[in-house]
Design an enzyme around this catalytic site. Structure first.
Site, PDB file in Angstrom:
ATOM      1  N   HIS A 188      -8.524  -3.259  -2.140  1.00 34.51           N
ATOM      2  CA  HIS A 188      -7.254  -2.662  -1.775  1.00 34.51           C
ATOM      3  C   HIS A 188      -6.807  -3.281  -0.447  1.00 34.51           C
ATOM      4  CE1 HIS A 188      -4.207   0.415  -2.239  1.00 34.51           C
ATOM      5  NE2 HIS A 188      -4.287   0.648  -0.934  1.00 34.51           N
ATOM      6  N   ASP A 196     -10.685  -2.951  -6.052  1.00 29.97           N
ATOM      7  CA  ASP A 196     -10.095  -1.906  -5.216  1.00 29.97           C
ATOM      8  C   ASP A 196     -11.016  -0.682  -5.155  1.00 29.97           C
ATOM      9  OD1 ASP A 196      -8.401   0.221  -4.228  1.00 29.97           O
ATOM     10  OD2 ASP A 196      -6.665  -1.015  -4.749  1.00 29.97           O
ATOM     11  N   CYS A 202       0.845  -1.201   0.000  1.00 30.16           N
ATOM     12  CA  CYS A 202       0.000   0.000   0.000  1.00 30.16           C
ATOM     13  C   CYS A 202       0.885   1.258   0.000  1.00 30.16           C
ATOM     14  CB  CYS A 202      -0.962  -0.053   1.175  1.00 30.16           C
ATOM     15  SG  CYS A 202      -2.169   1.276   1.258  1.00 30.16           S
TER      16      CYS A 202
END
Length: 231
Positions: A198, A168, A120
């Protein structure tokens, strides 16, 4: 089990969590955190890498902020992490991560090549670190800053592996496709995962996609073994 090493910075010392493989030596992997810091999830992934034979460094990138904690049970958990990450200076944090990579490469326990693996926030940061430093490989899980860093693509000269979920909420499929199109080098391996959110590798119920997580991790270990020649 991990211990701490410290990397000197102009304004203090960057604490870095270190995991060693059973033999005590091996190739190195620099793990760059999500927005939630070096959380229990990141600690587990570091331990997994050490079990696979790597010397693992995970810098505490929030060290100037007093290592804030994030409540996984709170309804504003994600907002807490976003607010924390927005307090970081991007270029300063890039320099911190790059210095940690240099320290890993120079560590006596590291007997082979070194890679950067980020999740991330760390996936985007790792991309920039790979553009300004010289890791032997990069693994980026849904690197959140990458859509805004595509002008650096030609500067990332090491082999790289990218994982993105097609479910996502933050980066819709068209953005993921934009990233895939920009990363067209033969050095790039790009995988997408239908239905995965995500942060799909994070075991928090808000994010986790078990099938995507397992497949991506298998691919990650195979990629690192090939690129770093781990035994």
């Amino acid at each position: 089990m991990s211990d701490l090493v410290f990397v000197p910075r102009p304004d203090g010392e960057l604490p870095v969590r270190r995991w060693l493989p059973a033999p005590g030596t091996g190739p190195g992997v620099l793990v760059l955190q999500e927005i939630f810091g070096v959380s229990p999830y990141i600690e587990q992934r570091c331990a997994d890498l050490a079990a696979a034979g790597y010397v693992v460094y995970a810098p505490e990138l929030y060290f100037r902020l007093g290592l804030p904690t994030f409540d996984e049970e709170a309804p504003d958990y994600v907002q807490q992490g976003i607010a924390g990450s927005q307090r970081l200076d991007w270029e300063q944090t890039t320099a911190d991560a790059s210095a940690a990579l240099d320290a890993l490469r120079a560590a006596p326990e590291v007997t082979g090549k070194v890679a950067v693996l980020g999740f991330c926030f760390g996936g985007g940061l790792g991309f920039q670190v790979a553009a300004v430093n010289t890791p032997d490989a990069l693994v980026s899980y849904y690197g959140s800053a990458i859509p805004g860093l595509l002008d650096l693509a030609s500067q990332v000269r090491c082999p790289s592996l990218h994982h993105w979920g097609l479910g996502d909420s933050f980066f819709p499929p068209e953005v993921v496709e934009q990233v895939r199109t920009a990363l067209t080098s033969e050095r790039v391996t790009f995988h997408t995962y239908p239905g995965a959110e995500h942060a799909f590798d994070n075991p928090h119920p808000m994010f986790f996609h078990a099938e995507a997580s397992a497949l991506a991790w298998t691919r990650t270990l195979a990629f690192l073994a090939e690129r770093l020649r781990a035994s």
